[in-house]
Design an enzyme around this catalytic site. Structure first.
Site, PDB file in Angstrom:
ATOM      1  N   GLU A   1      -7.092  -1.785  -7.598  1.00 56.37           N
ATOM      2  CA  GLU A   1      -7.892  -1.954  -8.832  1.00 56.37           C
ATOM      3  C   GLU A   1      -9.386  -1.840  -8.550  1.00 56.37           C
ATOM      4  OE1 GLU A   1      -5.212  -1.526 -11.295  1.00 56.37           O
ATOM      5  OE2 GLU A   1      -7.298  -1.706 -11.845  1.00 56.37           O
TER       6      GLU A   1
HETATM    7  C1  FAD Z   1      -0.029  -1.399  -2.476  1.00 59.58           C
HETATM    8  C2  FAD Z   1      -0.918  -0.512  -3.259  1.00 59.58           C
HETATM    9  C3  FAD Z   1      -0.713  -0.369  -4.631  1.00 59.58           C
HETATM   10  C4  FAD Z   1      -1.523   0.493  -5.380  1.00 59.58           C
HETATM   11  N1  FAD Z   1      -1.240   0.702  -6.708  1.00 59.58           N
HETATM   12  C5  FAD Z   1      -1.891   1.695  -7.375  1.00 59.58           C
HETATM   13  C6  FAD Z   1      -1.474   2.099  -8.681  1.00 59.58           C
HETATM   14  O1  FAD Z   1      -0.560   1.527  -9.276  1.00 59.58           O
HETATM   15  N2  FAD Z   1      -2.114   3.137  -9.265  1.00 59.58           N
HETATM   16  C7  FAD Z   1      -3.123   3.812  -8.660  1.00 59.58           C
HETATM   17  O2  FAD Z   1      -3.659   4.749  -9.241  1.00 59.58           O
HETATM   18  N3  FAD Z   1      -3.548   3.449  -7.423  1.00 59.58           N
HETATM   19  C8  FAD Z   1      -2.953   2.420  -6.764  1.00 59.58           C
HETATM   20  N4  FAD Z   1      -3.348   2.067  -5.497  1.00 59.58           N
HETATM   21  C9  FAD Z   1      -4.479   2.746  -4.899  1.00 59.58           C
HETATM   22  C10 FAD Z   1      -5.707   1.859  -4.773  1.00 59.58           C
HETATM   23  O3  FAD Z   1      -6.259   1.624  -6.040  1.00 59.58           O
HETATM   24  C11 FAD Z   1      -6.679   2.562  -3.792  1.00 59.58           C
HETATM   25  O4  FAD Z   1      -6.096   2.432  -2.504  1.00 59.58           O
HETATM   26  C12 FAD Z   1      -8.060   1.968  -3.829  1.00 59.58           C
HETATM   27  O5  FAD Z   1      -8.695   2.251  -5.057  1.00 59.58           O
HETATM   28  C13 FAD Z   1      -8.952   2.486  -2.694  1.00 59.58           C
HETATM   29  O6  FAD Z   1      -8.880   3.872  -2.562  1.00 59.58           O
HETATM   30  P1  FAD Z   1      -8.565   4.492  -1.112  1.00 59.58           P
HETATM   31  O7  FAD Z   1      -7.347   3.849  -0.579  1.00 59.58           O
HETATM   32  O8  FAD Z   1      -8.575   5.967  -1.218  1.00 59.58           O
HETATM   33  O9  FAD Z   1      -9.784   4.018  -0.199  1.00 59.58           O
HETATM   34  P2  FAD Z   1     -11.183   4.766  -0.068  1.00 59.58           P
HETATM   35  O10 FAD Z   1     -11.701   5.115  -1.412  1.00 59.58           O
HETATM   36  O11 FAD Z   1     -11.060   5.828   0.941  1.00 59.58           O
HETATM   37  O12 FAD Z   1     -12.097   3.599   0.515  1.00 59.58           O
HETATM   38  C14 FAD Z   1     -12.145   3.243   1.900  1.00 59.58           C
HETATM   39  C15 FAD Z   1     -13.304   2.262   2.103  1.00 59.58           C
HETATM   40  O13 FAD Z   1     -14.553   2.900   1.756  1.00 59.58           O
HETATM   41  C16 FAD Z   1     -15.229   2.175   0.744  1.00 59.58           C
HETATM   42  N5  FAD Z   1     -15.869   3.108  -0.194  1.00 59.58           N
HETATM   43  C17 FAD Z   1     -15.327   4.197  -0.771  1.00 59.58           C
HETATM   44  N6  FAD Z   1     -16.216   4.808  -1.579  1.00 59.58           N
HETATM   45  C18 FAD Z   1     -17.341   4.056  -1.544  1.00 59.58           C
HETATM   46  C19 FAD Z   1     -18.615   4.126  -2.174  1.00 59.58           C
HETATM   47  N7  FAD Z   1     -18.909   5.081  -3.068  1.00 59.58           N
HETATM   48  N8  FAD Z   1     -19.538   3.191  -1.864  1.00 59.58           N
HETATM   49  C20 FAD Z   1     -19.264   2.198  -1.003  1.00 59.58           C
HETATM   50  N9  FAD Z   1     -18.078   2.073  -0.385  1.00 59.58           N
HETATM   51  C21 FAD Z   1     -17.122   2.971  -0.651  1.00 59.58           C
HETATM   52  C22 FAD Z   1     -14.146   1.337   0.035  1.00 59.58           C
HETATM   53  O14 FAD Z   1     -14.690   0.178  -0.559  1.00 59.58           O
HETATM   54  C23 FAD Z   1     -13.193   1.030   1.190  1.00 59.58           C
HETATM   55  O15 FAD Z   1     -13.638  -0.110   1.891  1.00 59.58           O
HETATM   56  C24 FAD Z   1      -2.587   1.174  -4.748  1.00 59.58           C
HETATM   57  C25 FAD Z   1      -2.807   1.008  -3.370  1.00 59.58           C
HETATM   58  C26 FAD Z   1      -1.989   0.197  -2.629  1.00 59.58           C
HETATM   59  C27 FAD Z   1      -2.211   0.087  -1.154  1.00 59.58           C
END
Ligand code: FAD
Length: 586
Positions: A434
């Site tokens: 989220e």
């Molecule tokens: C168990 C689970 C359930 C989930 N359920 C859903 C779901 O139902 N629907 C759905 O759509 N998604 C879902 N997700 C996805 C989840 O919302 C994302 O994993 C999350 O938004 C982070 O994206 P990412 O994993 O690509 O991390 P990234 O975006 O790659 O982030 C990696 C790190 O970099 C930081 N970062 C990234 N961009 C920036 C920025 N611009 N400025 C500062 N810091 C930054 C982040 O804070 C984080 O610490 C789920 C994930 C998991 C693991």
């Protein structure tokens, strides 16, 4: 150890620091009474403790295996979900027009806490369905509503929320799933989504996916995203379930925690494209998704409160039982000052996070129900301001408290059979999904505190100052240094806010470097004041018998809110040290 819903504590915070009693008195909720609220909380607590909580370890152990495209939920989950739906819990805060009960969001927030304390993996599914209901109700065409909204509201069908793709996580604008216009007005969706919560399961006969995708002629980035409703099974005009849509679950993730929640990779368009229907307008999908996401962000914050509450109960029981060292009293470790410090930290953080989340729910209610436009707008802005705190602070608290819970158990905390380890594993995801907590802090600093030129934040600071003044005025020695410590914390928040507002345009990187410590500073002041509000109410109402609320508020002020000064320095003077990181030479 099982879960006992803390109904009295929940009701108290809801009525006092979150302002439900005042809102009832004003007639904001029609003829709803405090007795009605108490009855709902009592029943929810009973259901959570006796029906859902026993399934928590079952879900953790069994997981959600995928075979031949079908996910089997853990034993007993379908029966529990069906009973939960029959109890009307899914539509508690949803519109009565679609079979909901139209009760306060603040009350629903308290119930969401209880479902998730009982089992976070169980609780997260309905959270997404509730978000879907709101998005469809607010943005969907009448024909779509007529077909889907009632079954989603009752919980007969569940909903999903699908943004994430491998290259598009925090950066939603990078998503590539494609939507092509079809001659009949529907769309053909192709592409894949990852990490989709409850993307496939056997709890309900149909699953209604809400999928973000891009039209071929869409502008790049977030301005070119549209939202589509894509049912797992087609639904005929008379409501009957028909053929399978061209959407399937490809795999289910193996995760650190919430094993009972299936996290799916979804594939659209093996056979030419899944059929979807537009929700809202083309290229305005993110707008609709924000409706879902704000709702879901508060709910995920409540997951943090929920897991913290359960971990605290667990640790309290263990600390009262385990005998070690020369502890006073009955020799149990709870008598060691360091263990008491851990337990009080757990209780104080949990209480503060709860109060912030419930206050956010109450502000959402006012944003819909207040009598005039100005009051509705002010409440909407308050809810917007508090939502990132509710999400990020509460989920940080979830993990910190669950970690302390493991610590209170000593070596047994690291052993799975105790159950403390599961809370710690389950808690961790809430800081990530989220919108990561880093993204929440950025939202707070770049979008929320600048609202109305800083006036929304100023109103909030004024409110915190009124609480501080009331504590000082009470002149009750039991509060110790609460008044002065909270006053210092609010001053720190005020100065850090002014510094950020002054530097956002001048040195945006410096402002962003301070975003996470600023959010914590905000919560230290806000959480401390909320606990003080409850403490003042408790001593006022019960002639001094405050149920430990004054001591808890004092503990928070003197041990946690005091961190505000250090956090202020980090925000205003620490940015230069957040320098680019050189990779070690290969
Ligand atoms: C168990 C689970 C359930 C989930 N359920 C859903 C779901 O139902 N629907 C759905 O759509 N998604 C879902 N997700 C996805 C989840 O919302 C994302 O994993 C999350 O938004 C982070 O994206 P990412 O994993 O690509 O991390 P990234 O975006 O790659 O982030 C990696 C790190 O970099 C930081 N970062 C990234 N961009 C920036 C920025 N611009 N400025 C500062 N810091 C930054 C982040 O804070 C984080 O610490 C789920 C994930 C998991 C693991």
């Amino acid at each position: 150890m099982s879960y006992r819903a803390p109904v009295a504590d929940i009701a108290f915070t809801l009525k006092h620091s979150a302002g439900l009693s005042q809102a009832l008195g004003e007639g904001l909720y029609g003829d709803l009474t405090e007795a009605d609220v108490d009855a709902v909380l009592e029943e929810a607590g009973k259901f959570a403790s006796t029906v859902i909580a026993p399934l928590n370890t079952v879900g953790d152990k069994h997981g959600t295996p995928l075979k031949d495209g079908k996910v089997t939920m853990p034993p007993g989950w379908k029966e529990a979900y069906t009973a939960w739906v029959q109890g009307g819990w899914n539509g508690l805060a949803a519109s009565a027009d679609w079979g909901g009960q139209g009760l306060p969001h603040a009350l629903n927030a308290a119930c969401i806490e209880m479902w998730n304390s009982a089992s976070m993996a169980f609780g997260i599914g309905p959270v997404l369905t509730m978000g879907a209901i709101e998005a469809l109700d607010r943005h969907g065409a009448d024909a779509l509503k007529a077909k889907y909204l009632e079954k989603l509201t009752t919980g007969e069908w569940m909903g999903t929320m699908q943004l994430t793709e491998p290259q598009a996580g925090s950066d939603v604008g990078a998503l590539r799933a494609r939507a092509d216009r079809a001659a009949d007005g529907s769309y053909r969706i192709t592409g894949s989504k990852i990490f989709i919560t409850y993307g496939e399961h056997d709890l309900t006969d149909n699953i209604i996916h809400f999928v973000l995708a891009r039209l071929p002629d869409a502008p790049p980035g977030t301005k070119g995203i549209s939202l589509f409703l894509v049912p797992k099974f087609f639904v005929s005009d008379d409501g009957a379930i028909g053929e399978r849509n061209d959407a399937r679950c490809h795999s289910v993730e193996h995760k650190l925690g919430i094993h009972g929640s299936p996290t799916c990779t979804m594939v659209y368009g093996d056979n030419g494209g899944a059929t979807g229907w537009l929700v809202g307008e083309e290229n305005r999908g993110l707008n609709c998704m924000f409706t879902m996401m704000n709702n879901a962000r508060l709910a995920v914050g409540l997951q943090g409160v929920a897991i913290a509450e359960r971990a605290t109960q667990h640790a309290m029981a263990y600390a009262n039982d385990r005998k070690q060292g020369r502890a006073g009293g009955n020799g149990a470790i709870v008598n060691h000052p360091d263990v008491r410090r851990m337990l009080l930290t757990m209780r104080a953080l949990t209480g503060a996070a709860r109060a912030i989340c419930y206050a956010t729910g109450a502000a959402i209610d006012r944003s819909h129900l207040a009598k005039d436009d100005a009051a509705r707008k002010a409440a909407d802005q308050r809810a917007s301001l508090l939502t990132p705190i509710a999400k990020a602070f509460s989920t940080d608290v979830g993990t910190e408290v669950a970690s302390l819970g493991v610590q209170v158990h000593g070596g047994m905390g690291f052993i799975e059979e105790t159950g403390a380890a599961q809370h710690y594993r389950d808690a961790r995801i809430a800081q990530i999904y989220e919108g990561t907590n880093g993204i929440q802090s950025i939202d707070l600093v770049t979008r929320k505190i600048p609202m109305m030129g800083g006036a929304v934040m100023k109103d909030y600071l004024d409110e915190l100052r009124r609480t501080v003044a009331a504590v000082k005025q009470a002149n009750d020695p039991a509060f110790g240094a609460t008044g002065i410590r909270l006053s210092d914390a609010v001053d720190s928040l005020d100065r850090a806010t002014a510094w950020l507002l002054g530097n956002l345009d001048k040195s945006p990187d410096a402002a962003l470097a301070g975003a996470t410590p600023y959010l914590r500073l905000f919560a230290s002041a806000a959480g401390g004041c909320a606990l003080a509000e409850d403490a003042l109410a408790a001593s006022r109402l019960n002639g001094g018998a405050d149920g430990g609320r004054v001591a808890l508020a004092r503990f928070f002020a003197e041990n946690i809110a005091v961190q505000a000064g250090g956090l202020e320095t980090t925000v205003t003077e620490g940015a230069d040290s957040v320098s680019p990181i050189a990779l070690p030479a290969a």
